[in-house]
Motif scaffolding. Structure first.
Motif, PDB file in Angstrom:
ATOM      1  N   LYS A   9       0.813  -1.219   0.000  1.00 15.95           N
ATOM      2  CA  LYS A   9       0.000   0.000   0.000  1.00 15.95           C
ATOM      3  C   LYS A   9       0.851   1.277   0.000  1.00 15.95           C
ATOM      4  O   LYS A   9       0.315   2.381  -0.115  1.00 15.95           O
ATOM      5  CB  LYS A   9      -0.940  -0.008   1.199  1.00 15.95           C
ATOM      6  CG  LYS A   9      -1.965  -1.140   1.125  1.00 15.95           C
ATOM      7  CD  LYS A   9      -2.787  -1.211   2.395  1.00 15.95           C
ATOM      8  CE  LYS A   9      -3.770  -2.353   2.348  1.00 15.95           C
ATOM      9  NZ  LYS A   9      -3.176  -3.657   2.468  1.00 15.95           N
ATOM     10  N   ASP A  71      -1.690   6.921  -7.949  1.00 19.31           N
ATOM     11  CA  ASP A  71      -1.422   6.571  -6.552  1.00 19.31           C
ATOM     12  C   ASP A  71      -1.560   7.764  -5.609  1.00 19.31           C
ATOM     13  O   ASP A  71      -1.763   7.587  -4.412  1.00 19.31           O
ATOM     14  CB  ASP A  71      -0.009   6.002  -6.397  1.00 19.31           C
ATOM     15  CG  ASP A  71       0.111   4.576  -6.879  1.00 19.31           C
ATOM     16  OD1 ASP A  71      -0.927   3.934  -7.141  1.00 19.31           O
ATOM     17  OD2 ASP A  71       1.256   4.102  -7.004  1.00 19.31           O
ATOM     18  N   PHE A  72      -1.432   8.984  -6.129  1.00 19.51           N
ATOM     19  CA  PHE A  72      -1.508  10.175  -5.295  1.00 19.51           C
ATOM     20  C   PHE A  72      -2.935  10.728  -5.188  1.00 19.51           C
ATOM     21  O   PHE A  72      -3.149  11.766  -4.567  1.00 19.51           O
ATOM     22  CB  PHE A  72      -0.584  11.270  -5.823  1.00 19.51           C
ATOM     23  CG  PHE A  72       0.864  10.886  -5.889  1.00 19.51           C
ATOM     24  CD1 PHE A  72       1.428  10.038  -4.951  1.00 19.51           C
ATOM     25  CD2 PHE A  72       1.684  11.377  -6.899  1.00 19.51           C
ATOM     26  CE1 PHE A  72       2.769   9.685  -5.009  1.00 19.51           C
ATOM     27  CE2 PHE A  72       3.031  11.038  -6.960  1.00 19.51           C
ATOM     28  CZ  PHE A  72       3.573  10.183  -6.017  1.00 19.51           C
ATOM     29  N   PHE A  74      -6.168  10.402  -3.480  1.00 20.43           N
ATOM     30  CA  PHE A  74      -6.681   9.747  -2.273  1.00 20.43           C
ATOM     31  C   PHE A  74      -8.166   9.403  -2.344  1.00 20.43           C
ATOM     32  O   PHE A  74      -8.627   8.512  -1.644  1.00 20.43           O
ATOM     33  CB  PHE A  74      -6.469  10.640  -1.047  1.00 20.43           C
ATOM     34  CG  PHE A  74      -5.040  10.944  -0.718  1.00 20.43           C
ATOM     35  CD1 PHE A  74      -4.026  10.055  -0.997  1.00 20.43           C
ATOM     36  CD2 PHE A  74      -4.721  12.144  -0.107  1.00 20.43           C
ATOM     37  CE1 PHE A  74      -2.709  10.344  -0.673  1.00 20.43           C
ATOM     38  CE2 PHE A  74      -3.409  12.440   0.225  1.00 20.43           C
ATOM     39  CZ  PHE A  74      -2.406  11.543  -0.066  1.00 20.43           C
ATOM     40  N   ASP A  78      -8.805   6.140   3.124  1.00 20.99           N
ATOM     41  CA  ASP A  78      -7.828   6.386   4.182  1.00 20.99           C
ATOM     42  C   ASP A  78      -6.466   6.649   3.564  1.00 20.99           C
ATOM     43  O   ASP A  78      -6.145   6.123   2.491  1.00 20.99           O
ATOM     44  CB  ASP A  78      -7.735   5.174   5.111  1.00 20.99           C
ATOM     45  CG  ASP A  78      -9.049   4.875   5.835  1.00 20.99           C
ATOM     46  OD1 ASP A  78      -9.942   5.736   5.835  1.00 20.99           O
ATOM     47  OD2 ASP A  78      -9.153   3.772   6.389  1.00 20.99           O
ATOM     48  N   PHE A  79      -5.644   7.456   4.224  1.00 18.08           N
ATOM     49  CA  PHE A  79      -4.275   7.718   3.764  1.00 18.08           C
ATOM     50  C   PHE A  79      -3.420   8.159   4.934  1.00 18.08           C
ATOM     51  O   PHE A  79      -3.923   8.582   5.975  1.00 18.08           O
ATOM     52  CB  PHE A  79      -4.240   8.773   2.653  1.00 18.08           C
ATOM     53  CG  PHE A  79      -4.724  10.135   3.081  1.00 18.08           C
ATOM     54  CD1 PHE A  79      -3.889  11.026   3.747  1.00 18.08           C
ATOM     55  CD2 PHE A  79      -6.023  10.540   2.806  1.00 18.08           C
ATOM     56  CE1 PHE A  79      -4.326  12.286   4.136  1.00 18.08           C
ATOM     57  CE2 PHE A  79      -6.482  11.797   3.199  1.00 18.08           C
ATOM     58  CZ  PHE A  79      -5.635  12.665   3.861  1.00 18.08           C
ATOM     59  N   THR A  80      -2.120   8.067   4.734  1.00 16.35           N
ATOM     60  CA  THR A  80      -1.150   8.585   5.699  1.00 16.35           C
ATOM     61  C   THR A  80      -0.022   9.260   4.937  1.00 16.35           C
ATOM     62  O   THR A  80       0.473   8.727   3.953  1.00 16.35           O
ATOM     63  CB  THR A  80      -0.557   7.457   6.572  1.00 16.35           C
ATOM     64  OG1 THR A  80      -1.617   6.816   7.287  1.00 16.35           O
ATOM     65  CG2 THR A  80       0.462   8.001   7.562  1.00 16.35           C
ATOM     66  N   VAL A  81       0.369  10.435   5.400  1.00 14.95           N
ATOM     67  CA  VAL A  81       1.553  11.133   4.903  1.00 14.95           C
ATOM     68  C   VAL A  81       2.446  11.301   6.123  1.00 14.95           C
ATOM     69  O   VAL A  81       2.042  11.938   7.103  1.00 14.95           O
ATOM     70  CB  VAL A  81       1.201  12.512   4.304  1.00 14.95           C
ATOM     71  CG1 VAL A  81       2.462  13.227   3.828  1.00 14.95           C
ATOM     72  CG2 VAL A  81       0.182  12.372   3.176  1.00 14.95           C
ATOM     73  N   ALA A 142      -2.834  11.475   9.115  1.00 18.96           N
ATOM     74  CA  ALA A 142      -3.483  10.216   8.732  1.00 18.96           C
ATOM     75  C   ALA A 142      -4.988  10.382   8.765  1.00 18.96           C
ATOM     76  O   ALA A 142      -5.545  10.850   9.763  1.00 18.96           O
ATOM     77  CB  ALA A 142      -3.058   9.102   9.676  1.00 18.96           C
ATOM     78  N   ARG A 143      -5.649  10.003   7.661  1.00 18.93           N
ATOM     79  CA  ARG A 143      -7.106  10.002   7.647  1.00 18.93           C
ATOM     80  C   ARG A 143      -7.601   8.565   7.715  1.00 18.93           C
ATOM     81  O   ARG A 143      -7.163   7.713   6.955  1.00 18.93           O
ATOM     82  CB  ARG A 143      -7.673  10.662   6.390  1.00 18.93           C
ATOM     83  CG  ARG A 143      -9.205  10.610   6.395  1.00 18.93           C
ATOM     84  CD  ARG A 143      -9.847  11.440   5.332  1.00 18.93           C
ATOM     85  NE  ARG A 143      -9.673  10.885   3.999  1.00 18.93           N
ATOM     86  CZ  ARG A 143     -10.193  11.426   2.893  1.00 18.93           C
ATOM     87  NH1 ARG A 143     -10.907  12.536   2.986  1.00 18.93           N
ATOM     88  NH2 ARG A 143      -9.989  10.877   1.719  1.00 18.93           N
ATOM     89  N   SER A 144      -8.517   8.341   8.637  1.00 20.51           N
ATOM     90  CA  SER A 144      -9.153   7.038   8.798  1.00 20.51           C
ATOM     91  C   SER A 144     -10.630   7.272   9.076  1.00 20.51           C
ATOM     92  O   SER A 144     -10.966   8.045   9.982  1.00 20.51           O
ATOM     93  CB  SER A 144      -8.510   6.263   9.946  1.00 20.51           C
ATOM     94  OG  SER A 144      -9.158   5.032  10.148  1.00 20.51           O
TER      95      SER A 144
END
Length: 194
Positions: A9, A71-72, A74, A78-81, A142-144
């Motif tokens: 991922k 891939d960029f 979102f 969910d994502f994390t940077v 981080a978005r969840s």
């Protein structure tokens, strides 16, 4: 990476390692992307959080960029940077950029008043912890499940609802506002393990 069940991922992984002074930055993610250095962005052995080197940025025209990639984008997922930073600036500066003026789907992870901030046509979250001490800090956005959370050195540093559908198919800038170029937001300091 061996032992990481979620490595598939990872969409960008920059260790910032290499020969001191080099301008080559390799993406170690499963689908490696080309990364270009601009200005005086370079590998530096002066400071490092891991691997013996980091990205050194002078704060005036120095940054990395990667071209647009699916891939960029979102979406609503969910994502994390996350990255390590070392700086003393309290000024408004860009850490990671996918921003285009007037594009409601673009974003930035910034520092403002020495703290983390998420920009989406306005600031939707600003952290509470100063990250401009001149020491290394691990920072993450981080978005969840529609909640954006900031973490500084592994500790929760704020949260806000963010159900936004990020659909901008823009490249990624590291250490500067790249797609609507403005040197006022160029980051002075070191970045490692993005």
């Amino acid at each position: 990476m061996a032992g990481d069940a979620h490595f598939d991922k990872v969409v960008l992984l920059l260790h910032m390692d290499g020969v001191d002074g080099s301008t080559t930055f390799n993406d170690s993610s499963p689908a490696a992307k080309a990364v270009a250095a601009s200005g005086n962005a370079k590998v530096s052995a002066a400071k490092s959080k891991g691997g013996g080197a980091s990205l050194a940025l002078g704060g005036s025209g120095d940054y990395l960029s990667a071209p647009a990639h699916a891939d960029f984008v979102f979406g609503v997922g969910d994502f994390t940077v996350e990255l390590w930073i070392n700086t003393t600036t309290a000024a408004e500066k860009v850490l990671v950029d996918q921003y285009e003026s007037g594009n409601p789907n673009s974003w930035q992870l910034n520092i403002i008043s020495g703290r983390l901030a998420w920009y989406l046509g306005g600031y939707v979250l600003t952290g509470a912890t100063a990250v401009n001490s001149g020491a290394w800090h691990h920072v993450a956005a981080a978005r969840s499940a529609g909640i954006l959370r900031f973490f500084v050195d592994g500790v929760l540093d704020g949260s806000a609802a963010l159900g936004h559908n990020f659909q901008a198919n823009l490249g990624l800038g590291i250490g500067a506002q790249v797609w609507v170029r403005s040197s006022a937001y160029d980051f002075p300091g070191y970045i490692d393990e993005l």
